[in-house]
Design an enzyme around this catalytic site. Structure first.
Site, PDB file in Angstrom:
ATOM      1  CD  GLU A  24     -21.592   6.030 -12.273  1.00  0.00           C
ATOM      2  OE1 GLU A  24     -22.105   6.194 -13.397  1.00  0.00           O
ATOM      3  OE2 GLU A  24     -20.444   5.599 -12.136  1.00  0.00           O
TER       4      GLU A  24
ATOM      5  CG  HIS B 117     -15.956   8.013 -12.822  1.00  0.00           C
ATOM      6  ND1 HIS B 117     -16.865   8.287 -11.828  1.00  0.00           N
ATOM      7  CD2 HIS B 117     -16.611   7.235 -13.718  1.00  0.00           C
ATOM      8  CE1 HIS B 117     -18.011   7.688 -12.103  1.00  0.00           C
ATOM      9  NE2 HIS B 117     -17.886   7.045 -13.254  1.00  0.00           N
TER      10      HIS B 117
ATOM     11  CG  HIS C 102     -19.371   8.154 -17.569  1.00  0.00           C
ATOM     12  ND1 HIS C 102     -20.629   8.369 -17.064  1.00  0.00           N
ATOM     13  CD2 HIS C 102     -18.781   7.270 -16.723  1.00  0.00           C
ATOM     14  CE1 HIS C 102     -20.799   7.653 -15.968  1.00  0.00           C
ATOM     15  NE2 HIS C 102     -19.673   6.964 -15.739  1.00  0.00           N
ATOM     16  CD  GLU C 103     -15.739   4.887 -17.796  1.00  0.00           C
ATOM     17  OE1 GLU C 103     -15.276   4.973 -16.651  1.00  0.00           O
ATOM     18  OE2 GLU C 103     -16.782   4.269 -18.046  1.00  0.00           O
TER      19      GLU C 103
ATOM     20  CG  HIS D  46     -24.343   2.819 -12.332  1.00  0.00           C
ATOM     21  ND1 HIS D  46     -23.802   1.949 -11.428  1.00  0.00           N
ATOM     22  CD2 HIS D  46     -23.323   3.329 -13.047  1.00  0.00           C
ATOM     23  CE1 HIS D  46     -22.488   1.910 -11.607  1.00  0.00           C
ATOM     24  NE2 HIS D  46     -22.174   2.753 -12.578  1.00  0.00           N
TER      25      HIS D  46
END
Length: 527
Positions: free
Chosen positions: A365, A345, A341-342, A429
């Protein structure tokens, strides 16, 4: 903050967003986030940014070598310098990234490599250099003698370039791995300038969330360090509860890392290093992408951020991931899907650069949730099997429940299952739920099913039945839409258009895949 951030976006974010408000790409390296929030059948035509064949890539390298002399001149290199083309990558936008080694007066320049970036219109977009120092030495005649096996080189790896010798010492590493250590010696003074191990080793990591895993590490001195030479040199650091800087590179004596619990400081580093490797491999294998930014450059990871920090975040200004240790300082937020996920970004920042506010923020997101989930399935790890749950391993809620659900996002108590005109007013989110739900429907379809032991039951806004096309095809469509058709201000209606264009490009205007895209968007009320 990134220099291209617009006013609207800057006002929306005072600090780096994070995993529990799960992370995005803005802020400074030492900024602390303001507050936490809570099978495909046939192989798709790839959307990967690559040459059409290995022979085409070979031809591109040969062409770059033919033009190397004029390239050196255009870059302002000295008359004694020459370029040797080593690799050529063509990305999705048609930009050609050509990697060169350098020579000076016929001698190899170690630490003098560079990459040129040529736009599709033939214009130079920029140059990435290993060193900005001018390559020049007073003489190429050595003042000391050395073994016949050593080769004369120019060392430009640090400071002012100097004439040097490179020798190779072979032997056995501490754990029995063969050793081939390169030693760079000043040809004037005999001083050792640099040394490195050419045989990269595979360490054994005992992770907290993914069981026993293999780690790509590098020998250093009498021990080992968490430097992944197979994936751009990704490094993992221990911040030692600090909130700024890089911290200390994680090292070990015997190449066996962590004990699988939060009581051992190495354990969080194991999960972070493993997650970074699996994300890199997923990008390379599934998307044809060489690293987060597509340029072969590794990010780095920082673990043990702050005291009882219940979050994780990506920061584009340092091009790095950062993980807190959880409320008890023993439950680091380093789950595999969190890592994916990180880093995703960073992928979004390098492509559509979706504004982190309103509907575009929800899409931002969701993109990280989508690719974080894809990384988890790709890793095929028996301890952390692939699922459509976000953050299920890190137990952020304290009751064993995941942070988010892709099949029915509202099960988290705040996320939107379907689009309506107020979705853009939600925290990103929660507005991400619409795109997460769309992706699940596109990949797996509506209704009840069990996947890898997890039960799902995905509804639709209009009661329609959606038949999934498989996760692999859904990923290809989302990535192509993100990297080629979405922009910073894309909202849900525009995202539908972008994915329709991507599906048409990949599978055709009359394809079942395009029909499934339309059905899935209708299923989440995006018309």
């Amino acid at each position: 903050m990134t220099p291209h951030m617009n006013t609207r976006r800057a006002a929306a974010l005072a600090a780096v967003a994070a995993m529990v408000v799960v992370g995005v790409q803005t802020g400074t390296a030492n900024a602390r986030p303001a507050a936490p929030d809570d099978g495909s059948s046939a192989s798709p035509r790839t959307s990967s940014p690559a040459f059409s064949s290995a022979s085409a890539r070979t031809a591109a390298i040969k062409s770059a070598q033919t033009d190397a002399s004029s390239t050196a001149g255009s870059l302002g290199l000295g008359g004694k310098e020459k370029l040797i083309a080593r690799d050529v990558i063509k990305d999705a936008k048609g930009t050609v990234h050509t990697r060169y080694e350098r020579t000076y007066a016929g001698l190899p320049v170690i630490g003098g490599d560079l990459v040129t970036h040529i736009a599709s219109n033939g214009k130079l977009k920029g140059v990435t250099k290993a060193t900005d120092a001018r390559i020049s030495v007073p003489s190429t005649t050595a003042k000391i003698k050395t073994a016949a096996a050593a080769r004369k080189v120019i060392w430009a790896g640090s400071g002012k370039p100097v004439l040097a010798f490179e020798s190779v010492k072979t032997g056995v590493q501490k754990d029995g791995t063969p050793s081939r250590r390169h030693i760079i010696t000043d040809a004037t003074t005999g001083k050792t300038l640099h040394s490195y191990e050419a045989v990269e080793t595979a360490g054994v990591g005992n992770s907290q969330y993914s069981g026993k895993v293999d780690l790509s590490t590098t020998a250093s001195g009498s021990g080992f360090e968490l430097t992944d030479g197979d994936r751009g040199g990704h490094k993992t650091y221990d911040l030692n509860q600090g909130e700024s800087g890089t911290g200390d590179l994680v090292t070990d004596d015997d190449n066996t890392w962590g004990d699988g619990t939060g009581n051992d400081r190495q354990t969080a580093a194991v999960d972070a290093h493993y997650g970074a490797a699996k994300t890199w491999d997923f990008y390379k294998t599934a998307l044809g992408r060489d690293g987060i930014a597509g340029d072969g450059k590794a990010a780095y990871s920082r673990v043990h951020y702050g005291d009882a920090y219940v979050n994780a975040f990506w920061d584009d200004s340092c091009f790095c991931m950062t993980y807190g240790d959880g409320a008890d300082n023993k439950s680091a937020l380093t789950g595999l899907d969190v890592a994916g996920h990180e880093m995703s970004h960073g992928l979004t920042a390098s492509t559509a650069n979706l504004d982190y506010v309103g509907e575009s923020g929800g899409l931002n997101e969701a993109t990280s949730d989508i690719f974080g989930t894809a990384v988890e399935f790709f890793a095929d790890n028996a301890t952390d099997v692939g699922d459509y749950l976000i953050g299920e391993k890190i137990d952020i809620n304290g009751d064993g429940s995941p942070l988010r659900y892709m099949d029915q996002p509202s099960k988290d108590g705040g996320s939107a299952d379907y689009w309506d005109s107020s979705v853009g007013d939600l925290d990103v989110h929660y507005s991400s739920g619409v795109a997460n739900h769309f992706f699940y429907l596109l990949a797996e379809g509506s209704g009840a099913k069990t996947i890898n032991g997890v039960d799902y039951d995905s509804p639709t806004s209009d009661g329609s039945t959606v038949t999934g096309i498989g996760r692999d095809k859904a990923i290809q469509i989302w990535y192509k839409a993100l990297s080629e058709y979405m922009t910073s201000s894309t909202d849900y209606a525009a995202a539908r258009t972008a994915t329709e264009k991507a599906a048409t490009d990949l599978y055709g205007a009359d394809s079942a895949e395009l029909k499934a895209v339309d059905a899935a968007w209708s299923g989440v009320n995006v018309k």
